[in-house]
Design an enzyme around this catalytic site. Structure first.
Site, PDB file in Angstrom:
ATOM      1  CE  LYS A   1      17.240  42.678  62.171  1.00  0.00           C
ATOM      2  NZ  LYS A   1      18.678  42.433  62.112  1.00  0.00           N
TER       3      LYS A   1
ATOM      4  CG  ASP B   1      15.630  38.745  61.307  1.00  0.00           C
ATOM      5  OD1 ASP B   1      15.883  37.948  62.224  1.00  0.00           O
ATOM      6  OD2 ASP B   1      16.492  39.402  60.698  1.00  0.00           O
TER       7      ASP B   1
HETATM    8  O1  C5P Z   1      15.360  32.881  57.986  1.00  0.00           O
HETATM    9  P1  C5P Z   1      15.874  33.657  56.840  1.00  0.00           P
HETATM   10  O2  C5P Z   1      15.359  33.185  55.520  1.00  0.00           O
HETATM   11  O3  C5P Z   1      15.711  35.141  57.011  1.00  0.00           O
HETATM   12  O4  C5P Z   1      17.441  33.405  56.833  1.00  0.00           O
HETATM   13  C1  C5P Z   1      18.248  33.799  55.745  1.00  0.00           C
HETATM   14  C2  C5P Z   1      19.566  33.040  55.798  1.00  0.00           C
HETATM   15  O5  C5P Z   1      20.327  33.470  56.924  1.00  0.00           O
HETATM   16  C3  C5P Z   1      19.426  31.551  55.982  1.00  0.00           C
HETATM   17  O6  C5P Z   1      19.297  30.887  54.750  1.00  0.00           O
HETATM   18  C4  C5P Z   1      20.735  31.177  56.653  1.00  0.00           C
HETATM   19  O7  C5P Z   1      21.779  31.131  55.722  1.00  0.00           O
HETATM   20  C5  C5P Z   1      21.003  32.388  57.532  1.00  0.00           C
HETATM   21  N1  C5P Z   1      20.506  32.216  58.926  1.00  0.00           N
HETATM   22  C6  C5P Z   1      21.153  31.339  59.774  1.00  0.00           C
HETATM   23  N2  C5P Z   1      20.713  31.185  61.059  1.00  0.00           N
HETATM   24  C7  C5P Z   1      19.647  31.892  61.517  1.00  0.00           C
HETATM   25  C8  C5P Z   1      18.972  32.797  60.668  1.00  0.00           C
HETATM   26  C9  C5P Z   1      19.434  32.943  59.368  1.00  0.00           C
HETATM   27  O8  C5P Z   1      22.136  30.702  59.386  1.00  0.00           O
HETATM   28  N3  C5P Z   1      19.252  31.725  62.770  1.00  0.00           N
END
Ligand code: C5P
Length: 297
Positions: free
Chosen positions: A10, A137
Site C-alpha cells: 500500500k 494496517d
Molecule cells: O498497529 P501496529 O502494531 O502496526 O503499530 C505499530 C506501532 O506504530 C505501534 O506500536 C505504535 O507505536 C505506532 N502506531 C501509532 N498509531 C497508529 C498506528 C501505529 O502510534 N494509529
C-alpha cells in the site's frame, strides 16, 4: 496440498495523524491505496509452525513467532481450535521496513491461506477482526482497493477509485521503524496543538475521479517531517523524483520508501529510469493502483 495467497503493498495518499492517545497509538485519517507490488504466502501442512522466506530482502525478515504471518496462523488456530501445524513460505517482493505494509500484507495473506487450508470458512467480518488484533494496517491488506482507515487505521470504509494511478517507488538503503517514526512525530509535535485527523475531500474526490493531477495536488503525509528528521537523505530522493517529472513526491507511510505519482505509465517508466541512475536510492519499482486485496491464486 497447499494454498497460495497473493497480497498487495500500500501507499498512503493521505495520512493525517492526531495527538498520541493514552494507549500510545495515534488516531488517524488514513487513506490507503493498494498498489501492484505483491508478496505471496503459501501454506502447506507441516509437523509444526514454520516460516521460510525468499526474495531480495529475505535476510531481514524474522522467521520466528514475531513474524505477522506466524501470529496470524496462531490467532486463527486458537480461535477455531486447530493445531497451527503449517509451513508458511513467504515469497517477498514488498520492501521490508519500508512503509508499504509488507509485514501486514504477510499477516493478512497467512490468515486467508490458513483459513482455506484448514477449511474453516471464517466470514469476512471474523477475518477482519483478527486482522485488527494483528496490527493497524492488516485489515487493509485483506481488503485492498482503496479505503479510509480511522481509529488507529483499522476501521475501514471502502472508497471508490475512478481510474488507474501510476506510481514509482524508490527503496532506501536501510529501513525505518514505524514506532520510532511515531515517537519522532510526538517529539516534533511537543507544545503544538494537534487537530483531530479528518479525511480530505480533495483526496477522496481525486481518487473517485481517477485524476492523477488532482490527487498529486491533494496528497499529504503528517509522518513525512518525522521520517525526514530521522532520515534526512530522503529529501534528495524526493527532489530527484520531482526533477524527473513526477507529479508529486512523498514518503510512503512511515517511510523510508518514497513514492512518486506519474501522469501515465510511460511517464512512470521515465521517472523510474531517472531515479535508478540518480544515486539517491537502492532500487526503484513501478506499480499501478488500485490492486486487489489478499486473494487465493
Ligand atoms: O498497529 P501496529 O502494531 O502496526 O503499530 C505499530 C506501532 O506504530 C505501534 O506500536 C505504535 O507505536 C505506532 N502506531 C501509532 N498509531 C497508529 C498506528 C501505529 O502510534 N494509529
Amino acid at each position: 496440498m497447499s494454498v497460495t495467497v497473493r497480497v498487495p503493498a500500500k501507499v498512503n495518499v493521505q495520512l493525517a495523524v492526531g495527538a498520541a492517545r493514552p494507549d500510545g497509538y495515534h488516531d488517524l485519517a488514513n487513506v490507503f491505496l493498494a498498489v501492484g507490488l505483491y508478496d505471496e504466502v503459501t501454506a502447506t501442512p507441516a509437523e509444526e509452525l514454520r516460516i521460510t522466506c525468499e526474495g531480495p530482502d529475505a535476510g531481514q525478515v524474522p522467521l520466528d513467532r514475531t513474524n505477522l504471518a506466524a501470529r496470524a496462523a496462531l490467532a486463527l488456530a486458537e480461535r477455531y481450535g486447530r493445531e497451527p501445524a503449517v509451513h508458511l513460505h513467504i515469497a517477498k517482493d514488498i520492501p521490508v521496513a519500508g512503509g508499504m505494509a509488507g509485514g501486514s500484507a504477510d499477516g493478512a495473506a497467512a490468515l486467508v491461506a490458513c483459513d482455506a487450508l484448514w477449511g474453516i470458512g471464517a466470514s469476512r467480518e471474523e477475518l477482519l477482526e483478527i486482522c485488527a488484533e494483528l496490527g493497524s494496517d492488516v485489515p487493509f491488506s485483506l481488503v485492498g482497493g482503496a479505503a479510509l482507515g480511522t481509529g488507529r487505521g483499522e476501521r475501514l470504509t471502502p472508497l471508490e477509485v475512478g481510474g488507474a494511478f501510476h506510481w514509482v517507488f524508490a527503496m532506501a538503503g536501510r529501513g525505518l521503524s514505524t514506532p520510532a517514526v511515531f515517537r519522532e512525530f510526538d517529539r516534533l509535535a511537543e507544545g503544538r496543538d494537534i487537530p483531530e485527523p479528518t479525511a480530505s475531500d480533495d483526496v477522496l474526490r481525486a481518487l473517485a475521479k481517477g485524476d492523477p493531477d488532482a490527487l498529486a495536488a491533494a496528497v499529504t503525509n503528517d509522518l513525512q517531517p518525522a521520517a525526514l528528521s530521522l532520515f534526512p537523505e530522503l529529501a534528495e530522493t524526493l527532489a530527484a523524483g520531482r526533477a524527473a517529472g513526477a507529479l508529486t513526491a512523498l514518503v510512503s507511510g512511515s517511510g523510508p520508501t518514497t513514492a512518486f505519482l506519474a501522469r501515465d505509465e510511460s511517464s512512470a517508466a521515465e521517472v523510474a529510469e531517472t531515479l535508478r541512475t540518480s544515486g539517491t536510492c537502492r532500487t526503484v519499482r513501478t506499480a499501478p493502483a488500485p490492486a486487489a486485496g489478499a486473494t487465493v491464486v
